[in-house]
Design an enzyme around this catalytic site. Structure first.
Site: not given
Ligand code: ADP
Ligand code: MG
Length: 405
Positions: A39, A41, A127-129, A131, A177, A226
């Site tokens: 992580e 890295t 948005g929960s990590g 990806s 990712d 970050y």
């Molecule tokens: P993570 O990659 O950990 O889920 P991020 O903040 O990097 O979180 O990415 C989340 C963003 O990616 C969302 O706010 C949106 O902009 C985009 N996204 C992810 N999944 C979708 C989806 N199914 N439809 C539209 N946008 C998406």
């Molecule tokens: Mg992401």
């Protein structure tokens, strides 16, 4: 709109309702991922060990005859469009920028794109990590390649997805990712050298299961911290270069060299660098322990990684510490650690497969007794990277010829 019980088929019929045309029979699909170890890295040119999981972003799509990119997001309940020669106009950080950014990165690498309609849906929590962003980028790339008649090159598309996220969306992510989402092999975790992009597929043992534990807390401070951690790493490299000029990244540094430069560094910079240098050894060690079936050792490595992220790198959080503590107390658990950038979001536990359901029920109960957040636990399995799914064929093979007992 009919419900077929197959969510990807539902997306196809929804596409028809929305755009008044039928989509291609194929669905472009790309998985989310968990990082097992390694992580912070990736941006230090080091090793990571992600696993693509059975949660996907999928896209029903159809080629258009004009140079327009039109996209509906089910999650965001919105349709957006842009001309392919005007992609720059949607540069930004909302969901459409991720899609347009991939088209922009592909076009700027010389790929001749066709216009396309896409309906984006999926079950990667946003948005929960896990990806969802890379899953969205790689599913987009897969759909664009298919519509434009371009061969699929996972590594190349991973690089372009990263470029989109870095330069178009403005998120300073590494390439892990996108590589996991594009290039993972079924049933395997992906040992990845982030400098060379060389990969090794490591069969994930059936005796153990990865349980994702979403703390329910979100990473409010994540972006600024970050960037701050990345700056610390760059600062450490600058100082180390005065000792060993050929060093390019913390990947090139071992513990002895770091110690020798310690007097030149402030304590914070030193501790951040210790995390990276030691964490960079763990992906290879974890891969070896999983191959050998040494699950106690595997769990120990995960616990050490968590302690280092908490105490040296300073990116854990209250909920992540609690959830991993509770997990470790369960007899079925070999080890647990936060996964992803940190602060909030998800942790992972390595658990004996036969007791995974019991682990999930027990640990989730003790966590929710202490924390009032929308947490979620689920077991996940390793899947292959971005692909095209033939829905028609899937439905055919599923039609019951002999009814199940
Ligand atoms: P993570 O990659 O950990 O889920 P991020 O903040 O990097 O979180 O990415 C989340 C963003 O990616 C969302 O706010 C949106 O902009 C985009 N996204 C992810 N999944 C979708 C989806 N199914 N439809 C539209 N946008 C998406
Ligand atoms: Mg992401």
């Amino acid at each position: 709109m009919g419900h077929t019980g197959n969510p990807m088929e539902d997306s196809r019929s929804r596409f028809g309702d929305l755009f008044g045309a039928s989509p291609a029979p194929l669905i472009a699909r790309a998985p989310g991922r968990v990082n097992l170890i390694g992580e912070h890295t990736d941006y230090n040119d080091g090793w990571v060990f992600p696993m693509a999981i059975d949660r996907h972003v999928w896209i029903a799509f159809a080629k258009r005859s004009d140079p327009i990119l039109r996209v509906h997001s089910v999650a965001f309940k919105e349709t957006r469009e842009v001309a392919l020669n005007d992609l720059e106009s949607v540069r930004g950080s909302d969901w459409f920028s991720y899609v347009a950014g991939v088209a922009w990165a592909m076009a700027s690498s010389g790929i001749d794109l066709s216009g396309i309609d896409m309906l984006v849906d999926g079950n990667v929590p946003v948005g929960s990590g896990l990806s969802s962003s890379a899953a969205l980028e790689m599913a987009t790339a897969r759909a664009l390649c298919e519509a434009s008649g371009i061969a699929w090159h996972p590594k190349k598309m991973a690089r372009l997805g990263q470029k989109a996220e870095n330069e178009f969306v403005g998120v300073n992510c590494g390439v892990m990712d996108q590589m996991a989402s594009a290039a993972a092999q079924p049933d395997c975790a992906l040992l990845l050298d982030c400098r060379s992009l060389e990969t090794e597929d490591v069969l994930f043992p059936e005796e153990t299961t990865i349980v994702v534990m979403d703390t329910g807390s979100r990473r409010s401070l994540a972006a600024s911290t970050y960037n701050d951690r990345r700056a610390s790493c760059e600062h450490a490299v600058e100082i180390l270069r005065s000792v060993e000029p050929e060093i390019r990244a913390l990947r090139d540094v071992d513990r002895d060299l770091l110690e020798s430069a310690r007097p030149l560094m402030d304590n914070i910079t030193f501790r951040r660098a210790v995390h990276v240098v030691e964490e960079n050894l763990r992906p290879l060690a974890l891969a070896k322990s999983l191959r050998e079936g040494s699950f106690e050792l595997a769990g120990h490595l995960m616990n050490s990684s968590h302690a280092s992220l908490r105490d040296l790198y300073g990116v854990s959080g209250k909920e992540l510490n609690l959830i991993t503590d509770l997990a470790r107390r369960h007899p079925a658990c070999f080890g647990a650690r936060l996964t992803g950038a940190g602060f909030g979001g998800c942790a992972v536990a390595l658990v004996a497969s036969e007791a995974a359901d019991e682990f999930i029920a027990d640990v989730h109960t003790s966590y929710t007794a202490q924390v009032d957040l929308p947490s979620e636990f689920f077991a996940c399995s390793p899947v292959g990277g971005a692909g095209l799914v033939d829905i028609a064929a899937m439905i055919d093979t599923r039609s019951p010829i002999t009814p199940k007992e």
